[in-house]
Structure formats: C-alpha cells, structure tokens
Design a protein around this motif. Sequence first.
Motif, short mmCIF file in Angstrom:
data_model
loop_
_atom_site.label_atom_id
_atom_site.label_comp_id
_atom_site.label_asym_id
_atom_site.label_seq_id
_atom_site.Cartn_x
_atom_site.Cartn_y
_atom_site.Cartn_z
N ALA A 366 -37.32 43.93 38.45
CA ALA A 366 -36.98 43.15 39.64
C ALA A 366 -36.65 41.73 39.20
CB ALA A 366 -38.12 43.13 40.64
N GLY A 404 -36.50 48.81 47.84
CA GLY A 404 -37.01 47.94 46.79
C GLY A 404 -38.45 48.27 46.43
N ALA A 479 -35.77 44.35 45.60
CA ALA A 479 -35.30 44.47 44.22
C ALA A 479 -34.75 45.86 44.00
CB ALA A 479 -36.44 44.20 43.24
N SER A 480 -33.74 45.95 43.13
CA SER A 480 -33.18 47.26 42.77
C SER A 480 -33.97 47.77 41.57
CB SER A 480 -31.70 47.13 42.43
OG SER A 480 -31.53 46.17 41.41
#
Length: 496
Positions: A366, A404, A479-480
Amino acid sequence: MRDGRLRTTSLRLRTVVAILVLLAVLLTALVVAVEAVLGARLTAQVEDRLRDRASAAAALVGVLDASDLADRLSAQGLSVRIVEPDGAAVEAGPSPEQLRKGPADPTGLPGPAARSSAAPSTTGTSDSAGDTITSSSVHEDDGVLTLRSDLEDGTRITLTAGTRDVQETLTQLGWVMGGASAAFLGVAVVGVVLVVRRSLRPLDEMTAAARSITAGDRGRRLRPSRTDTEIGRVALALDEMLDAVEGAEAQAVAAEERVRAFLSDAAHELRTPIAGVRAAADTLVRNGPDDPETNELLAVHVVRQADRAARLVDDMLTMARLDRGIALDRHRTDLVDWLDTEAERLRIRLPGVELHVEVPEHPVDADVDPDRLAQVLGNLVDNAARATGGTGTVWLRLSVGPEGARLRVEDDGPGIPAADRERVFDRLVRLEDARDTRSGGAGLGLPIARGIAVAHGGSLAHGGDGELGGAVFDVRLPASATVPAGARPRAGVLLA
C-alpha cells in the motif's frame, strides 16, 4: 465585460428595441422586394405589349401604307417611327420626351401623324401580304421603353411606350406599404411591451424572493415547475445556490460552536495539569528542602502533570495540522511486515496487554506514510488498553478486499454504546467511564487517528459488535493490494 462588471441595461428595453428593429428591417425588406417584383412585372407587361404591336405591324407591312400603319399604332398611345427600305421615314404619336412627362392633353391621345420629308413615301399596297421580324432589341431609358424591330424586307419599326404609370404605381404602392408598416410597428410596440412584461414576470418573482431571503426568510425557495427552460434553469440554479449558502452558513455556525467548545474543553484539560504543577510547586516552597521524600513525590507528580500537558499540546498541534492538511511521506509499504514490527513495539510499551496479530499469507502493498499510520495504530491500541485497564486482550487483524486494505482493532473491554460510537470521534470527548484523569486520555486520540486515515484517502469508524464483546475499530485504506509472483506464504496468525 472586460472590467468584470455585469451589464445592467433594462432587459425589457433591450428586448423590445431588438424586436422592433428586427420587424422594421423585415418590413423594409418586404416593401423593397414587393416593389422590385411588381416593377419588373409591370415593365415586362409593357414590353410584351410593344412586342405584340410590333408583330401586328410586321404583318401589315405591304398591306397598309406606312402613314396609315403609323397612325393606327400611335392611336394606342405609342410613339411610332417607321423607316422604309428606300429610306423614307414616318413618325407618329407623342415624342419620347412627351412620354416621359406624360400626355399633353386630358385625353392622353397622341397628335396627328407627321410624315418626314426626307424621302418620298410609297403609297398603295404591295404584292406581299406582311413580313416577319428578323431581329429586335429593347432599350429602357428614364421613363420610356423602346422596342426596335427589323423586318426581312429592310423595314425598321421603332415603338416607344412610356413607363411613367409604372413608376407612379410603384410610388403609390410604396407610400401605402410604408404607412401600413408604420401602423403595424405602432401596434407591435404595444403588443411587444405587454408580451415582454408578461414573459419577464418570473424575473420579478425571483427578485422578490431574493429580497425576502435577504430580509430573513432563509427557507424560501422558487421551486420552478419546469427546469428545462431558461427561467427554470436560472431558478433552479438560484435554489441550489441558496441551499449551498444556507448549508455553508449552518456549517460555519456549527464549526464556530465546535471551536468554542474545543477551546473551552482544551482550557479545562490544560487547567488540571497546570493546577497540579502549581500545587506541587507551592508545597515545595512551603516545605523547603527538609523533606526529601515529599520533595521526590512532588517532583514525580510535577513531571507527570507536565508530561500530560505536553501530550495534550502535541495532540492539539496535530489536530491543527490535520485541519490545514497534513503532509504525508508516502511510499510503498508492505502492511504485513509493518504490522508485525509495530505489534512488537506495542508489546514492549504495553506489557500487560495480550496482543494478537492476524495477517494474510501474502504481502499487502500500500502507498502510505508508515510513521503516521503507526500513530493511528498506537492511538487505537492505547484506547483499547485504557478501556481494559491495561490488562486486556487486543486483536489486530489485517485483511484485503476489493476496495483495499482493512485493519481491525478489537478489544475485550466494556465496549462503546451504539449511541456514542460516532460521538467518540469528536474532539475532547470522553465517555463517562473514561473521565478518570489518571487514564491519561484527553479525548483527542480517536479524532487524530481518523484525521490521519482520512488524509490517506481512507476512513476510520466503529466496526460494530465484535467477537470479543468490546470496542471494534476499522481502518480502511484505498490501497491496491498486490501479491508478487512467487511470494512465500506467511503464518496466518501471530500470537503474543
């Protein structure tokens, strides 16, 4: 609007003048077009008349004497000139100058035919009965129209007719249409003024509504019946603007109230450690250096109160930075390793708390500021430690979903009532069970944690009822999360 000002010329006046000017231009163009078309048509009729007379004369050449033929043609109001093949010329009827000025006598009949003396005239009849026209030309000049025709035998017939009647007709038509147009414009002025006034009535209603709102009627709105028209779109935009202004006003008032409450609570919170420091200092002054044990206890008390005041000031400064927009030092971070490291630090700082960590079996990357995120985690765990009296159980669970990463902090303390689960994120808010000043909390830990989470583009909220029966907080980061190829599996659960 180069100078930035709005042009405030009367909209009614501009609309009425624009419509009337447009009508005047259209009427003028109509008059000109009608006169042009009618003039061309009347002139064509005169030309057709001359051609008919020339054809008839050509048929009579050789049948009638030239003088008789000229008399017959001039009797129809034409100026006639016949030139025979031998050069003899015969003229009859009014001259072109007379045709320009109009007939000399009231009857309008031409005078007798005049025979030219340039050459003798041939009388009697010819063996041929008529002739044909080989060529002809038309010439128009200042009120007269002249047709010249050449016959096969060499005879030339010139017929001239006046077009003064055509001009007079066009002039009369122009005066009639001009007067009618003026009358029409006069009626149009009254009609346009009434129509424009009625059409712009919604603007007067909008003005009245705006003044009423300015006078204090904040809840008044226009509420247009249709929003797909110009007036409807303006009214809808005004309603939306008023809603936004009213909402902003309410938010400003609420923010001012929160600031006042915050300052009052902050002053109250700072008063306690300052009062403690002052009392310890007074005791030291009264007792002097003769009682070492008392002096040591007071010094420890002063240090604790000063530390508490310092923490409160630091928290207030952090809240101020969050309000202005805190700067984050973001970089790619594996949340699994980060959480393991932070958990070890928390175990050392809070030895009485049984801390458990549950993480995925793969790395979770992240884009975060690890130090600020550690501050969020520390505040949440400190809050759990105070709720459990420093000896409870706390679980840290990291998971990954479509939106995420999620970090859940759960304890086995008394929990937070449903009515207070959102209020605990307000500044300087502590529940009744946490009012003990010895707990060290000032009610800023959760607001700071939420502010940092929001600064990351995420959120912090109460997670509802948990498995342990205590408080549950969820930190979500947009976050991916990625799983690198060939990543080694990790332990699913790490226990303290």
